[in-house]
Design a protein around this motif. Sequence first.
Motif, PDB file in Angstrom:
ATOM      1  N   HIS A 170      22.142 -75.906  31.237  1.00  9.40           N
ATOM      2  CA  HIS A 170      23.533 -75.799  31.685  1.00  9.40           C
ATOM      3  C   HIS A 170      24.187 -77.180  31.701  1.00  9.40           C
ATOM      4  N   PRO A 191      25.808 -63.663  34.544  1.00  7.37           N
ATOM      5  CA  PRO A 191      26.781 -63.888  35.621  1.00  7.37           C
ATOM      6  C   PRO A 191      27.428 -65.271  35.550  1.00  7.37           C
ATOM      7  N   GLU A 192      26.630 -66.299  35.199  1.00  6.38           N
ATOM      8  CA  GLU A 192      27.161 -67.661  35.125  1.00  6.38           C
ATOM      9  C   GLU A 192      28.138 -67.811  33.964  1.00  6.38           C
ATOM     10  N   LEU A 207      29.957 -65.430  32.488  1.00  4.95           N
ATOM     11  CA  LEU A 207      31.180 -64.687  32.786  1.00  4.95           C
ATOM     12  C   LEU A 207      32.029 -65.426  33.818  1.00  4.95           C
ATOM     13  N   ARG A 208      31.375 -66.025  34.795  1.00  9.42           N
ATOM     14  CA  ARG A 208      32.102 -66.774  35.824  1.00  9.42           C
ATOM     15  C   ARG A 208      32.807 -67.988  35.228  1.00  9.42           C
ATOM     16  N   ARG A 209      32.230 -68.546  34.169  1.00  6.62           N
ATOM     17  CA  ARG A 209      32.812 -69.728  33.529  1.00  6.62           C
ATOM     18  C   ARG A 209      33.887 -69.371  32.509  1.00  6.62           C
ATOM     19  N   GLY A 210      34.249 -68.101  32.397  1.00 11.69           N
ATOM     20  CA  GLY A 210      35.331 -67.707  31.510  1.00 11.69           C
ATOM     21  C   GLY A 210      34.919 -67.401  30.091  1.00 11.69           C
ATOM     22  N   TYR A 211      33.630 -67.236  29.852  1.00  4.03           N
ATOM     23  CA  TYR A 211      33.176 -66.875  28.510  1.00  4.03           C
ATOM     24  C   TYR A 211      33.558 -65.431  28.196  1.00  4.03           C
ATOM     25  N   LYS A 259      33.245 -61.749  27.310  1.00  2.00           N
ATOM     26  CA  LYS A 259      32.132 -60.861  27.659  1.00  2.00           C
ATOM     27  C   LYS A 259      31.421 -60.316  26.417  1.00  2.00           C
ATOM     28  N   GLU A 308      31.844 -54.129  34.179  1.00  2.00           N
ATOM     29  CA  GLU A 308      32.964 -54.430  33.282  1.00  2.00           C
ATOM     30  C   GLU A 308      32.549 -54.511  31.807  1.00  2.00           C
TER      31      GLU A 308
END
Length: 440
Positions: A88, A129-130, A132-136, A138, A399
């Motif tokens: 990361h 989850p990480e 998706l949280r960073r705006g990647y 889906k 989602e």
Amino acid sequence: MSYELIAILMFSSMMLMLLTGQRVFAAIGFVASVSAMLLWGDGGSEIAFSAAMKLMKWYPLLTLPLFIYMGYVLSETGIADDLYRMFHVWFGPVPGGLAIGTIALMVVISAMNGLSVAGMAIGATIAMPELLRRGYDKIMVTGVIQAGSSLGILIPPSVVLVLYGIIARQPVSQLWMAGVFPGLMMAGLFILYILVRCKLRPELGPPLPKEERDIGLKEKLLLLRAGILPFLIFFFMTGLFLMGYTSLVESAAVGATAATVAALIKRRLTFSVLHSTVKKTLGISCMFMWIILAALAFGAVFDGLGAVKAIEGFFLGQLHMTRWEVLIMMQLSFILMGMFLDDTAMLVIVAPLYVPLVRALEFDLVWYGVLYTITCQIAYMTPPFGYNLFLMRAMAPPEVTLGDIYRSILPFVLVMVTALALVMAFPEIALYLPRTVYGQ
């Protein structure tokens, strides 16, 4: 009734039972047992008994529960979490960097695990989850995780290649070495695709914010410690085996022991973790044993009928197909079966037919093992019923729809088909390493 017609009836009956939702080992074993009794009377029962005894005498089969145990220890104790944190930070500043780090994580996990299911579980619970949280995007995320997890059955120590080696009577050490360059090549093609796609459309995989990138070199270097234990596990397990210091079973035992020691060093081997690991290991190992037992019985009946010679004569004699046309047709059949079955089931169903046919066509069986494994990876993710597609749906957040999963995998399937074509066109990609090491 001719033997050819009997063989066709056996195979079609087995596929029909599989389509009705029967367990793989039950469908294969039932058809084999009934066919043996109808063909040879009471003496047919000896076929299943002989297959069971052959299975119990297979010393290399001990590797399966040991490798499976090792993979679940690494997954359940969170050692993979530490690795993902390292990737990361190091890859975050690059567009699509976290997706690239996810592929790198899957390569490392594959080198310690040998199963795609464990890689999928780690990717879905840690990376998704990480990301998706960073705006990647889906769709990009689900495709990356599915493609990366498929590397587990190609990069050594691959459990699938161990099974192939047992059934095809090929040296596992050479099969593992043959999977190294194709596996790394495929991972490199995935990374290249992600880089190009995110360069053209940065919104699909935005880099880490500047404030999160401002980490000192010292802290970055300290994060590299997360890779020390996985590297040591891989070295003691695979490295010692490839150098000839340990046998296959001994290397599996070393890997399982090293994973347990690593979990103890991290102080994460609790009773609940150990209980969950052993329970899952037992379930998967028993499934493998039942499938192999049923496949051996089915293969013995086929061999007794002379079906392999009949199929060889049909394709080469009556249809006048070239050996490459037969090979391509075999790979297409794997992709078709992969819509309904997992890699182990595909292998044990068709190995009694395909392995002798590949030998008769004068193809290298080690090289073909790599082709089979790559084709299984493609079949896993081929809509509409690919095994990994529904596994991803079960693990993904609400989602992410099944339609998203279908769309996400198409570009990665094309990348894998490219890799398969390269290995077919240039066999040395797979064979260079085993031939160099073993002087063949």
